[in-house]
Design a protein around this motif. Structure first.
Motif, PDB file in Angstrom:
ATOM      1  N   ALA A 191      33.677   2.572  37.544  1.00  0.00           N
ATOM      2  CA  ALA A 191      34.154   3.429  36.457  1.00  0.00           C
ATOM      3  C   ALA A 191      35.619   3.164  36.137  1.00  0.00           C
ATOM      4  O   ALA A 191      36.025   3.202  34.963  1.00  0.00           O
ATOM      5  CB  ALA A 191      33.955   4.903  36.827  1.00  0.00           C
ATOM      6  N   LEU A 210      22.686   5.699  33.139  1.00  0.00           N
ATOM      7  CA  LEU A 210      22.927   5.472  34.561  1.00  0.00           C
ATOM      8  C   LEU A 210      21.620   5.537  35.338  1.00  0.00           C
ATOM      9  O   LEU A 210      21.028   6.611  35.479  1.00  0.00           O
ATOM     10  CB  LEU A 210      23.897   6.535  35.093  1.00  0.00           C
ATOM     11  N   MET A 221      29.631   7.596  39.052  1.00  0.00           N
ATOM     12  CA  MET A 221      30.022   7.273  37.684  1.00  0.00           C
ATOM     13  C   MET A 221      30.230   8.536  36.868  1.00  0.00           C
ATOM     14  O   MET A 221      31.226   8.652  36.126  1.00  0.00           O
ATOM     15  CB  MET A 221      28.953   6.396  37.045  1.00  0.00           C
TER      16      MET A 221
END
Length: 345
Positions: A191, A210, A221
């Motif tokens: 990230a 995701l 994330m």
């Protein structure tokens, strides 16, 4: 009953980033643009070459191995470095135990090898022998344990209890939450790499897809995106239809075991959620999507044809884009981001 503290996830992502920055083999993985459904352009974070291990999990277990060894040695001696002969002997005496559907085991094996420690990996019968061979090539001992992933988790946990060796799982459950948080802390690097790119380009994604097994990557994330990304996207967690443990937990309001057949999205075929990951996702305002086996296989073929060889697990986020409505897919304002989480080999 887990407390708020045991479920809390407040990673020291700067520490994780500094750890990898200090490694000679570390480079941020590329973000490329690939074609998506209905002519949309997809931002793809390509994890297939991560640290030579072929998957995002190269950021999790190796980092956790280093943190565990540092912590244990400092707790035992008060020393902060592992450079002395005594420290090296201590490291050599340590064995890490885990269950894996493939990539986590590779990360544990590589992390243990690089540190000078040992690893013992439990694999279910569903894990291909090619993964077992990769683990052995990294110096790990491989133990076949049970028919499915959950059986291998139980076997690894029992192994660590009996042997006294270090259990390094990437999932969390009641009574076991702290070490996997370090695994997730390593994933935060993805990230941060993305944030650095978007801060310069200004082309922030509008939607981030995701994929999730137990949920460690998705939760790490989601936490980082909600913490410090300048522009906030919609977050969609993608699971196999055969293993919707996080979506089921969201609907139930508590960690819930999923039921279903074996999925060809092997690294996502997890029936029990990480309770820490579930807790993080519950506060991050995420939505859920699921893929059929055919959709997962199709997505893998499409992404591979676009130049990034991957698997149904690695392409799951890309597969979920096809579920969006045509108006969104054809909009000039739609900027989807996916993580191609593993290579096909």
């Amino acid at each position: 009953m887990e407390t708020k503290d045991t479920l809390d996830f407040t990673p020291d992502f700067a520490k994780a980033h500094a750890y990898f920055e200090a490694r000679a083999d570390y480079v941020p993985t590329p973000m490329t643009k690939i074609n998506g459904p209905r002519g949309c352009v997809v931002l793809a974070k390509d994890e297939t070459g991560r640290l030579g291990l072929g998957a995002f999990k190269a950021l999790g277990a190796p980092y956790a191995v280093a943190r565990i060894l540092d912590h244990k040695w400092q707790e035992q001696t008060g020393e902060e470095t592992l450079n002395s002969p005594a420290a090296k002997a201590f490291v050599a005496s340590q064995t890490f135990v885990c269950a894996s559907a493939g990539n986590h085991g590779v990360g544990v094996a590589a992390g243990a090898r690089d540190a000078g420690a040992k690893a013992r990996i439990h694999l279910a019968d569903t894990v291909p022998e090619s993964f077992a061979e990769r683990l052995r090539a990294l110096g790990a001992t491989v133990v076949r344990s049970g028919a499915v992933y959950e059986d291998s988790v139980a076997a690894a946990t029992k192994d660590a209890e009996i042997s006294g060796d270090i259990l390094l799982a990437d999932g969390t459950w009641p009574g076991y939450t702290e070490i996997p948080k370090w695994v997730m802390e390593g994933y935060c690097v993805i990230a941060e790499e993305l944030r650095a790119v978007f801060e310069i380009s200004g082309e922030w994604p509008t939607h981030v897809y995701l994929q999730a097994g137990v949920g460690g990557l998705a939760a790490a994330m989601a936490h980082m995106i909600r913490l410090n990304w300048t522009e906030q996207p919609e977050l969609l967690v993608v699971e196999p239809q055969a293993a919707t443990c996080l979506q089921d937990s969201h609907k139930a309001g508590r960690p819930t075991q999923a039921t279903g057949p074996e999925s060809n999205m092997g690294r996502l075929d997890c029936k029990d959620p990480s309770i820490v990951a579930w807790s993080v996702l519950e506060r991050c305002n995420v939505s859920y999507a699921m893929l059929t086996e055919k959709e997962g296989a199709t997505a893998a073929s499409q992404v591979t044809a676009l130049g990034i060889p991957t698997t149904p697990s690695g392409a799951a986020g890309y597969g979920a884009i096809a579920h969006e409505n045509d108006a969104l897919l054809e909009s000039d304002d739609y900027r989807p981001l996916v993580i191609i989480s593993e290579t096909a080999t």
